[in-house]
Design a protein around this motif. Structure first.
Motif, PDB file in Angstrom:
ATOM      1  N   LEU A   1      42.298  36.552  28.246  1.00 43.41           N
ATOM      2  CA  LEU A   1      41.576  38.164  28.079  1.00 43.41           C
ATOM      3  C   LEU A   1      40.712  38.326  29.149  1.00 43.41           C
ATOM      4  O   LEU A   1      40.161  39.509  29.406  1.00 43.41           O
ATOM      5  N   ARG A   2      40.122  37.204  29.661  1.00 36.86           N
ATOM      6  CA  ARG A   2      39.301  37.112  30.799  1.00 36.86           C
ATOM      7  C   ARG A   2      39.815  38.063  32.159  1.00 36.86           C
ATOM      8  O   ARG A   2      41.077  37.788  32.462  1.00 36.86           O
ATOM      9  N   PRO A   3      39.176  39.045  32.735  1.00 35.78           N
ATOM     10  CA  PRO A   3      39.714  39.656  34.101  1.00 35.78           C
ATOM     11  C   PRO A   3      39.951  38.577  35.264  1.00 35.78           C
ATOM     12  O   PRO A   3      40.979  38.595  35.765  1.00 35.78           O
ATOM     13  N   TRP A   4      39.297  37.425  35.088  1.00 35.53           N
ATOM     14  CA  TRP A   4      39.695  36.526  36.356  1.00 35.53           C
ATOM     15  C   TRP A   4      40.908  35.947  36.036  1.00 35.53           C
ATOM     16  O   TRP A   4      41.658  35.742  36.962  1.00 35.53           O
ATOM     17  N   ALA A   5      41.366  35.505  34.692  1.00 34.91           N
ATOM     18  CA  ALA A   5      42.496  34.876  34.494  1.00 34.91           C
ATOM     19  C   ALA A   5      43.802  35.703  34.613  1.00 34.91           C
ATOM     20  O   ALA A   5      44.769  35.229  35.181  1.00 34.91           O
ATOM     21  N   GLN A   6      43.452  36.977  34.273  1.00 32.85           N
ATOM     22  CA  GLN A   6      44.562  37.867  34.477  1.00 32.85           C
ATOM     23  C   GLN A   6      44.865  38.162  35.994  1.00 32.85           C
ATOM     24  O   GLN A   6      46.225  38.412  36.234  1.00 32.85           O
ATOM     25  N   VAL A   7      43.933  37.979  36.809  1.00 32.22           N
ATOM     26  CA  VAL A   7      44.133  38.297  38.216  1.00 32.22           C
ATOM     27  C   VAL A   7      44.777  37.114  38.813  1.00 32.22           C
ATOM     28  O   VAL A   7      45.872  37.292  39.203  1.00 32.22           O
TER      29      VAL A   7
END
Length: 484
Positions: free
Chosen positions: A27-33
């Motif tokens: 759910l973190r933006p960094w992980a999604q990127v």
């Protein structure tokens, strides 16, 4: 038993906790990127692009031989069809003679398409020139607004009668033979093919100007096959894109090698386009995340999304992104030209006169071919030039007149290919004799802004209803061979 149940419950709880932690991480933006990068560049693009010739993921060892063999076989089939196209024209309207000078009372033609051709020592079975000449003739015949255009060819082979393809196409395409004209080729050494290529180029450019007096000359090499949308795009280029600019370019290239079309080549306009792709891609991905989660990503993550779009465009292949511009002639892009190469080049008439003077003063050699010399004139003479993207012609020549076979030898088809024509000697050929162009004046090339010398002759037109020219629609009835 109770202990075993407790252990199983503890293991299931640990797995659930680990899964919960993974979901929270995603759910973190960094992980999604990070996940987007891994799936795109580690899985999706390698699977989708491994057999795309102009992608960074192209597996050369696995696919180059197959693709080259398929291209050669397709070229051979097109060559056979082109030869049939000209053979079937035997009973139709034929060209009475080369159009030498437009009627002074009528406006000059907007465009002359001049094909520079020579016989090849290798690759003759593919009939490159017949492919190109038949394609241009067919496209002009089908083009309702091209009646003001002209098509002719320059046979620059040292022994013109041995260029059987040029003789076959002369039924429909008026042809000038350089080495049958008085004074042409004298003192020209055979050891410098680069200088000969330049002189051939200038000969055909000068011939187009003196024979027709057009507003534009399109100089095409005999292995540059036009695309189906060639003349609609060229019409938009001539009537809208170039007309709205201040001044005229020295030339407009209609082809640039696909291998040099990537974003990483140091050309300012292309780097700006790459940054624009990143900005657009980053914004679209950020907007998609907001629709999915209700929140915009933090700005560092948005920058990484823009970088993702830029990397995807470069690694997947800018060449394939350019194909989207073929949806409409208005979407084709014009940008500053670079040095390589000249399979199809458009010259406004005043610029063509300057090119004759400029290139006539330089000497070409290995490492300094005509395209390099032409590009070098831009800075030296204060000129400018453009390139149109995507390409309007396909470079079909795997055999170069300068360098021989330029593909991989292992990729040639193993089956024997049929000869280009039935066995004919130049002396016994039933083909019509070459069309007689009067010799050019031995005077030097016209200076910039100078007048083009006139020649008497008959002008023929393309008629969409006929495969050949219509001699009956000649606008001038001056007798051929008269004095100027």
């Amino acid at each position: 038993m109770k202990r075993r149940g407790d252990a199983g419950a503890g293991g299931g709880g640990a797995a659930a906790a680990a899964l919960l932690r993974l979901l929270r991480f995603l759910l973190r933006p960094w992980a999604q990127v990070l996940l987007l990068y891994l799936l795109t560049f580690g899985l999706a693009l390698p699977l989708l692009c491994h057999d795309l010739r102009h992608s960074r993921y192209f597996r050369r060892a696995a696919h180059l031989g197959r693709l080259t063999a398929a291209a050669l076989e397709e070229s051979r089939a097109r060559g056979e069809e082109a030869a049939r196209y000209f053979r079937e024209a035997e009973g139709e309207d034929e060209v009475e003679g080369p159009p030498l000078r437009p009627d002074p009372r009528s406006p000059p033609p907007q465009l002359v398409v001049a094909i520079v051709t020579t016989a090849r020592g290798q690759g003759g079975e593919y009939r490159y020139y017949l492919q190109v000449a038949a394609a241009f003739h067919r496209l002009l015949r089908q083009c309702p607004w091209c009646r003001g255009h002209r098509l002719f060819a320059c046979n620059v082979h040292r022994r013109p009668r041995q260029h059987l393809e040029a003789l076959a196409a002369a039924r429909l395409v008026p042809t000038a033979h350089r080495f049958e004209e008085e004074g042409e080729g004298e003192g020209e050494g055979e050891d410098n093919l680069f200088e000969k290529e330049k002189r051939d180029y200038l000969y055909c450019l000068r011939k187009a100007l003196t024979a027709y007096g057009p507003r534009h000359v399109l100089l095409v090499e005999d292995d540059a096959l036009p695309r189906e949308d060639f003349f609609p795009v060229l019409r938009d280029l001539l009537e809208r894109r170039l007309r709205g600019r201040e001044g005229e370019p020295l030339y407009v290239k209609l082809y640039h090698p696909e291998r040099l079309q990537g974003y990483l080549h140091p050309e300012p306009a292309r780097l700006l386009e790459w940054l624009g792709l990143g900005a657009l891609g980053g914004w679209l991905l950020s907007a998609a995340r907001r629709l999915a989660t209700g929140r915009w990503p933090p700005w560092p993550a948005a920058l990484l999304l823009g970088l993702w779009a830029m990397l995807a465009g470069e690694l997947g292949g800018r060449h394939y992104l350019l194909q989207l511009r073929r949806l409409s002639p208005q979407l084709y892009a014009l940008s500053p030209a670079s040095s390589c190469c000249t399979p199809a080049t458009l010259f406004p008439a005043p610029s063509a006169r300057r090119v004759l003077a400029y290139l006539g003063a330089v000497h070409c050699r290995p490492g300094y071919a005509k395209d390099t010399a032409l590009y070098g004139l831009l800075g030296a003479q204060g000129e400018w030039a453009l390139v149109l993207e995507p390409n309007l012609v396909t470079h079909i020549g795997l055999y170069s007149t300068l360098r021989g076979f330029v593909g991989s030898p292992a990729s040639e088809p193993r089956s024997p290919l049929s000869p280009p024509f039935p066995p004919l000697s130049p002396s016994s050929s039933p083909l019509p004799p070459p069309l007689p162009f009067p010799p050019l004046s031995p005077s030097p090339p016209p200076l910039p802004g100078g007048d083009i010398p006139e020649k008497h002759g008959k002008l023929t037109e393309f008629d969409p209803a006929h495969r050949g020219h219509r001699p009956g629609h000649s606008r001038a009835s001056v007798e051929p061979g008269g004095g100027s």
